[in-house]
Design an enzyme around this catalytic site. Structure first.
Site, PDB file in Angstrom:
ATOM      1  N   LYS A  14       0.866  -1.175   0.000  1.00 49.61           N
ATOM      2  CA  LYS A  14       0.000   0.000   0.000  1.00 49.61           C
ATOM      3  C   LYS A  14       0.905   1.229   0.000  1.00 49.61           C
ATOM      4  O   LYS A  14       1.939   1.238   0.664  1.00 49.61           O
ATOM      5  CB  LYS A  14      -0.903   0.013   1.237  1.00 49.61           C
ATOM      6  CG  LYS A  14      -1.907  -1.128   1.283  1.00 49.61           C
ATOM      7  CD  LYS A  14      -2.707  -1.081   2.574  1.00 49.61           C
ATOM      8  CE  LYS A  14      -3.643  -2.277   2.676  1.00 49.61           C
ATOM      9  NZ  LYS A  14      -4.337  -2.330   3.991  1.00 49.61           N
ATOM     10  N   ASP A 145       5.722   0.941  14.729  1.00 46.12           N
ATOM     11  CA  ASP A 145       4.482   0.954  15.521  1.00 46.12           C
ATOM     12  C   ASP A 145       4.785   0.977  17.017  1.00 46.12           C
ATOM     13  O   ASP A 145       3.994   1.473  17.818  1.00 46.12           O
ATOM     14  CB  ASP A 145       3.649  -0.305  15.228  1.00 46.12           C
ATOM     15  CG  ASP A 145       2.825  -0.182  13.956  1.00 46.12           C
ATOM     16  OD1 ASP A 145       3.091   0.744  13.174  1.00 46.12           O
ATOM     17  OD2 ASP A 145       1.926  -1.013  13.751  1.00 46.12           O
ATOM     18  N   ASP A 279     -17.119  -8.366  11.454  1.00 47.06           N
ATOM     19  CA  ASP A 279     -17.532  -7.040  10.997  1.00 47.06           C
ATOM     20  C   ASP A 279     -18.662  -6.575  11.917  1.00 47.06           C
ATOM     21  O   ASP A 279     -19.700  -7.235  12.019  1.00 47.06           O
ATOM     22  CB  ASP A 279     -18.011  -7.108   9.547  1.00 47.06           C
ATOM     23  CG  ASP A 279     -18.284  -5.727   8.956  1.00 47.06           C
ATOM     24  OD1 ASP A 279     -18.906  -4.893   9.657  1.00 47.06           O
ATOM     25  OD2 ASP A 279     -17.905  -5.484   7.797  1.00 47.06           O
ATOM     26  N   GLY A 327     -11.624   2.169  12.450  1.00 47.27           N
ATOM     27  CA  GLY A 327     -12.893   1.945  11.747  1.00 47.27           C
ATOM     28  C   GLY A 327     -14.096   1.857  12.653  1.00 47.27           C
ATOM     29  O   GLY A 327     -15.152   2.452  12.384  1.00 47.27           O
ATOM     30  N   GLU A 381      -2.451   7.466   9.707  1.00 43.82           N
ATOM     31  CA  GLU A 381      -1.110   6.967   9.986  1.00 43.82           C
ATOM     32  C   GLU A 381      -0.131   7.331   8.876  1.00 43.82           C
ATOM     33  O   GLU A 381       1.041   7.607   9.139  1.00 43.82           O
ATOM     34  CB  GLU A 381      -1.158   5.453  10.199  1.00 43.82           C
ATOM     35  CG  GLU A 381      -1.904   5.074  11.479  1.00 43.82           C
ATOM     36  CD  GLU A 381      -2.213   3.590  11.582  1.00 43.82           C
ATOM     37  OE1 GLU A 381      -1.402   2.871  12.187  1.00 43.82           O
ATOM     38  OE2 GLU A 381      -3.262   3.163  11.059  1.00 43.82           O
TER      39      GLU A 381
END
Length: 395
Positions: A14, A145, A279, A327, A381
């Protein structure tokens, strides 16, 4: 400055490209090593997309195609035109406790501590090596992190195991999601009009992986994740805190190997293990339809979260605000409501109407009379990684 941010996974890359702190492009290399690999680059300013679909054998080939798409889009002449590249690294171990420019020692150390993060660090390392080969003149920065939690006191990061396990094998609590906790706490300081050095907040990063961080005077003093990201909260597929004696018991009961138990705890537990969903939109839909296991999973998630936040009220000298991010933290009003209601006796008054509003962006959702502020702050981030990368290169 032109900064590329890379997050390299085992079969993906990514990326985001920043020019003078403004996002110009983002994208993804996915399914590396498969026949149907794909590279997507999106011009964020005009939403134009550039794509390639072909067999990509490794990270090096993937980044080469990213470079081609940058040229084709006109966004960047070449990867060599970058001022720097910031790499997200999950684990820095005991020695790499701060973000740093990449050199041979840093590469060797990231490789050495891969045993602590075998699913992440090897892929991050591949991303760095690929970038060095593709653009040798560009400075690379490792953003860990774990680095934000370097300020935890020893009594917070040590395990009550024989001291040799720490001294000889570096077994201690490291904490994760540090880049996210650092970003949202910095934004909270701005929202509350306080200097970071005076800020006391509790940050809850709630996604499929979830952690809470106690931040005193702008610095991490405790966090829920530990030696690995498995410790702490009930998560999407991770069990979180567990009586360690359960592990040998399960091993004898089911005849499972250590590797199988590790998979069980990381990928088959959490709310998914309780109700079959990870989810939260599915879980809350199932609750509405009377699914009691879904109700139990949500209650367990919120209860563990309440316990951690409550314990950090005890750790901090005072608490200015609770931050919800990630999220779930940003989008799930029911989770925020259930958590804040149980913490009402600590001076938290949620404004139910503000909490239910489906709006994006930073916002305050507490009642005007609330002694402790409740903030929803979308994390970024990549922006934090770009900022740190630019800072380290400039210095």
């Amino acid at each position: 400055m032109k900064i590329l941010v890379l997050n390299s996974g085992s079969s993906s890359i990514k990326f985001k490209f920043f020019d003078n702190k403004v996002v110009k492009a983002s994208g993804l290399v996915e399914k590396i090593g498969e026949q149907n690999s794909k590279v997507i680059l999106k011009n964020v300013l005009n939403n134009e997309s550039f794509e390639r679909e072909l067999m990509i054998n490794n990270h090096e080939e993937g980044l080469s195609i990213v470079n081609e798409l940058f040229k084709e889009s006109g966004i960047l002449a070449d990867l060599n035109a970058l001022d720097g590249c910031g790499h997200r690294i999950v684990h820095g171990g005991r020695n790499l406790s701060e973000h740093c420019l990449v050199d041979d020692y840093v590469l060797k150390e990231i490789d050495r501590v891969s045993i602590f993060a075998p699913l992440h660090n090897p892929a991050h390392l591949a991303g760095i090596k690929t970038m060095i080969k593709a653009a040798p003149s560009v400075a690379n920065v490792a953003i860990f992190d774990t680095a934000f939690h370097r300020t935890m006191p020893d009594f917070a990061y040590m395990y009550a195991l024989p001291y040799d396990f720490y001294d000889k094998h570096n077994i201690r609590r490291y904490g994760f999601h540090g880049t996210s906790h650092a970003f949202v706490s910095s934004r909270a300081a701005s929202l509350l009009e306080k200097d970071k050095s005076e800020l006391n907040v509790i940050s809850a990063h709630l996604g499929n992986g979830a952690s809470v961080c106690a931040i005193e005077k702008g610095k991490s003093v405790d966090t829920s994740m530990g030696f690995t990201p498995l410790e702490g909260l009930v998560m999407g597929t991770r069990c979180g805190d567990l009586d360690p004696a359960i592990l040998p018991f399960i091993s004898h009961l089911k005849g499972l190997t250590i590797e199988e138990i590790d998979t069980l705890m990381n990928k088959k537990s959490g709310v998914y293990g309780i109700c079959g969903y990870n989810d939260f939109r599915d879980i809350e839909r199932e609750i509405e339809q009377g699914n009691d296991k879904a109700r139990l999973a949500l209650d367990m998630f919120c209860y563990r979260l309440v316990k951690y936040i409550g314990s950090y009220f005890a750790v901090l000298p005072k608490t200015d605000a609770i931050i919800f991010t990630g999220g779930i933290g940003e989008n799930d009003s029911l989770v925020r409501q259930k958590v804040c209601e149980r913490l009402a006796h600590l001076g938290i008054e949620l404004d139910f109407e503000l909490n239910k509003q489906r709006i994006s962006g930073e916002r305050m959702i507490n009642h005007a009379n609330s002694k402790v502020k409740v903030l929803v702050i979308p994390t970024d981030e990549e922006l934090e990684i770009a900022r740190i990368t630019e800072e380290l290169i400039s210095n």
